[in-house]
Design a protein around this motif. Sequence first.
Motif, PDB file in Angstrom:
ATOM      1  N   UNK A   5      68.675  64.033  42.861  1.00 25.97           N
ATOM      2  CA  UNK A   5      69.109  62.873  42.111  1.00 25.97           C
ATOM      3  C   UNK A   5      70.316  63.227  41.251  1.00 25.97           C
ATOM      4  N   UNK A   6      71.399  62.451  41.374  1.00 22.84           N
ATOM      5  CA  UNK A   6      72.625  62.793  40.651  1.00 22.84           C
ATOM      6  C   UNK A   6      72.486  62.643  39.123  1.00 22.84           C
ATOM      7  N   UNK A   7      71.761  61.594  38.692  1.00 21.58           N
ATOM      8  CA  UNK A   7      71.639  61.349  37.253  1.00 21.58           C
ATOM      9  C   UNK A   7      70.786  62.400  36.543  1.00 21.58           C
ATOM     10  N   UNK A   8      69.751  62.843  37.222  1.00 20.49           N
ATOM     11  CA  UNK A   8      68.797  63.737  36.555  1.00 20.49           C
ATOM     12  C   UNK A   8      68.511  64.900  37.491  1.00 20.49           C
ATOM     13  N   UNK A   9      69.098  66.019  37.186  1.00 23.16           N
ATOM     14  CA  UNK A   9      69.032  67.092  38.160  1.00 23.16           C
ATOM     15  C   UNK A   9      67.666  67.741  38.302  1.00 23.16           C
ATOM     16  N   UNK A  10      66.725  67.323  37.466  1.00 26.28           N
ATOM     17  CA  UNK A  10      65.355  67.789  37.709  1.00 26.28           C
ATOM     18  C   UNK A  10      64.796  67.044  38.907  1.00 26.28           C
ATOM     19  N   UNK A  11      65.314  65.854  39.094  1.00 26.96           N
ATOM     20  CA  UNK A  11      64.673  64.905  39.992  1.00 26.96           C
ATOM     21  C   UNK A  11      65.116  65.003  41.432  1.00 26.96           C
ATOM     22  N   UNK A  12      64.425  64.282  42.241  1.00 30.15           N
ATOM     23  CA  UNK A  12      64.664  64.337  43.665  1.00 30.15           C
ATOM     24  C   UNK A  12      64.279  62.974  44.247  1.00 30.15           C
ATOM     25  N   UNK A  13      65.001  62.589  45.290  1.00 29.68           N
ATOM     26  CA  UNK A  13      64.731  61.283  45.871  1.00 29.68           C
ATOM     27  C   UNK A  13      64.316  61.413  47.329  1.00 29.68           C
ATOM     28  N   UNK A  14      63.496  60.499  47.764  1.00 31.29           N
ATOM     29  CA  UNK A  14      63.191  60.378  49.188  1.00 31.29           C
ATOM     30  C   UNK A  14      64.009  59.212  49.711  1.00 31.29           C
ATOM     31  N   UNK A  15      64.644  59.386  50.848  1.00 29.57           N
ATOM     32  CA  UNK A  15      65.522  58.372  51.415  1.00 29.57           C
ATOM     33  C   UNK A  15      65.046  58.035  52.824  1.00 29.57           C
ATOM     34  N   UNK A  16      64.996  56.759  53.104  1.00 29.28           N
ATOM     35  CA  UNK A  16      64.602  56.325  54.439  1.00 29.28           C
ATOM     36  C   UNK A  16      65.680  56.705  55.454  1.00 29.28           C
ATOM     37  N   UNK A  17      65.294  57.221  56.593  1.00 28.92           N
ATOM     38  CA  UNK A  17      66.267  57.497  57.659  1.00 28.92           C
ATOM     39  C   UNK A  17      66.260  56.352  58.666  1.00 28.92           C
ATOM     40  N   UNK A  18      67.237  56.368  59.568  1.00 30.69           N
ATOM     41  CA  UNK A  18      67.267  55.354  60.616  1.00 30.69           C
ATOM     42  C   UNK A  18      65.990  55.438  61.452  1.00 30.69           C
ATOM     43  N   UNK A  19      65.570  56.650  61.741  1.00 30.08           N
ATOM     44  CA  UNK A  19      64.346  56.816  62.533  1.00 30.08           C
ATOM     45  C   UNK A  19      63.136  56.272  61.782  1.00 30.08           C
ATOM     46  N   UNK A  20      63.129  56.465  60.468  1.00 32.65           N
ATOM     47  CA  UNK A  20      62.031  55.959  59.658  1.00 32.65           C
ATOM     48  C   UNK A  20      61.980  54.439  59.700  1.00 32.65           C
ATOM     49  N   UNK A  21      63.135  53.840  59.563  1.00 38.64           N
ATOM     50  CA  UNK A  21      63.195  52.379  59.589  1.00 38.64           C
ATOM     51  C   UNK A  21      62.745  51.850  60.946  1.00 38.64           C
TER      52      UNK A  21
END
Lengths: 150, 150
Positions: free
Chosen positions: B81-97
């Motif tokens: 996560x750019x705002x909070x470097x402790x953090x982390x994001x999960x992002x949907x992929x095309x395959x996931x969708x």
Amino acid sequence: MAGWRAYIEASQRLFTRLEDDLRADSGLSFADYHVLVLLSEAPGQRLRMGELADRLVFSPSRLTYQISSMRRRGLVARESCPQDRRGSEAVLTAAGLLALREAAPGHLASVRRHLVDDLDDDEVATLTRVFARLGRRLRADRDASSTPSE
Amino acid sequence: MAGWRAYIEASQRLFTRLEDDLRADSGLSFADYHVLVLLSEAPGQRLRMGELADRLVFSPSRLTYQISSMRRRGLVARESCPQDRRGSEAVLTAAGLLALREAAPGHLASVRRHLVDDLDDDEVATLTRVFARLGRRLRADRDASSTPSE
DNA sequence: TAGCACTCTTTGAAATTTCAACAATGTCCC
DNA sequence: GGGACATTGTTGAAATTTCAAAGAGTGCTA
């Protein structure tokens, strides 16, 4: 469908919360508690493993594990079934009954506090009716699918 | 209290049944499916780990495990996560969708078949209202207890 | 009464979930 | 600026749950 998601999420939160309360004030898990309730109500305070697994909606091997854990803690005993020597029974012990008696009031209060107090009488009636019907139907579906002769 | 037990048992049977259906026709677990739904609805199709854990009612470590499993299968990706470097994001992929699009119709049909078709309109309305309210209350209770300042 | 198909339960290994640290930031307050 | 303290997320080990296969018994059929 929004309702469906609310149902899943709220149920999950509710079960988690009740389990936390139960654990904190009695040391029992939700599963322990339900095993004790079912055994305490059964004739002879004993049930066949299969019957117990079915009522708890547990897989057979999960129940084996659950019961051996409770046996180690002295809450239940095991006996082999006289009628059918393949079978085995779980039997409530005095310690198990005592543990249930000590845990029950707190647990019931917790159910009331987190669920029932939030509902009015009509809602309670509707939920009871709906889930009783649903449970019957799901049991019936399962029985039907394991008996392909119909 | 009989209603309470009917609720637990029927819910358990229902979740089990829906998961079996979902697995059989899409290979996804219930948890996989819900992660995909939440991500697909989120802005940027991405969510912070904590936010996701909260909505799924998962412990943080359970979510870490769940997401790494989905990442191995290509259903999601991770970004820090750019705002909070402790953090982390999960992002949907095309395959996931894609997986979600393929699984959704069958799953919705299964929910309808096992649950909704069994209910009349009033019952649906009551359940929706009750569980939405209950979810709000349980979330609020939890927030209150983690903020002892009242 | 031997053979076979089926049921009840347990077992062992793999997958999942919890639990108790831990690492890495962020925030506050002096 | 520097600590103390809170937050975010991961990790490793232990506990639990699933899954496939096996052990032991029952009961039917020939």
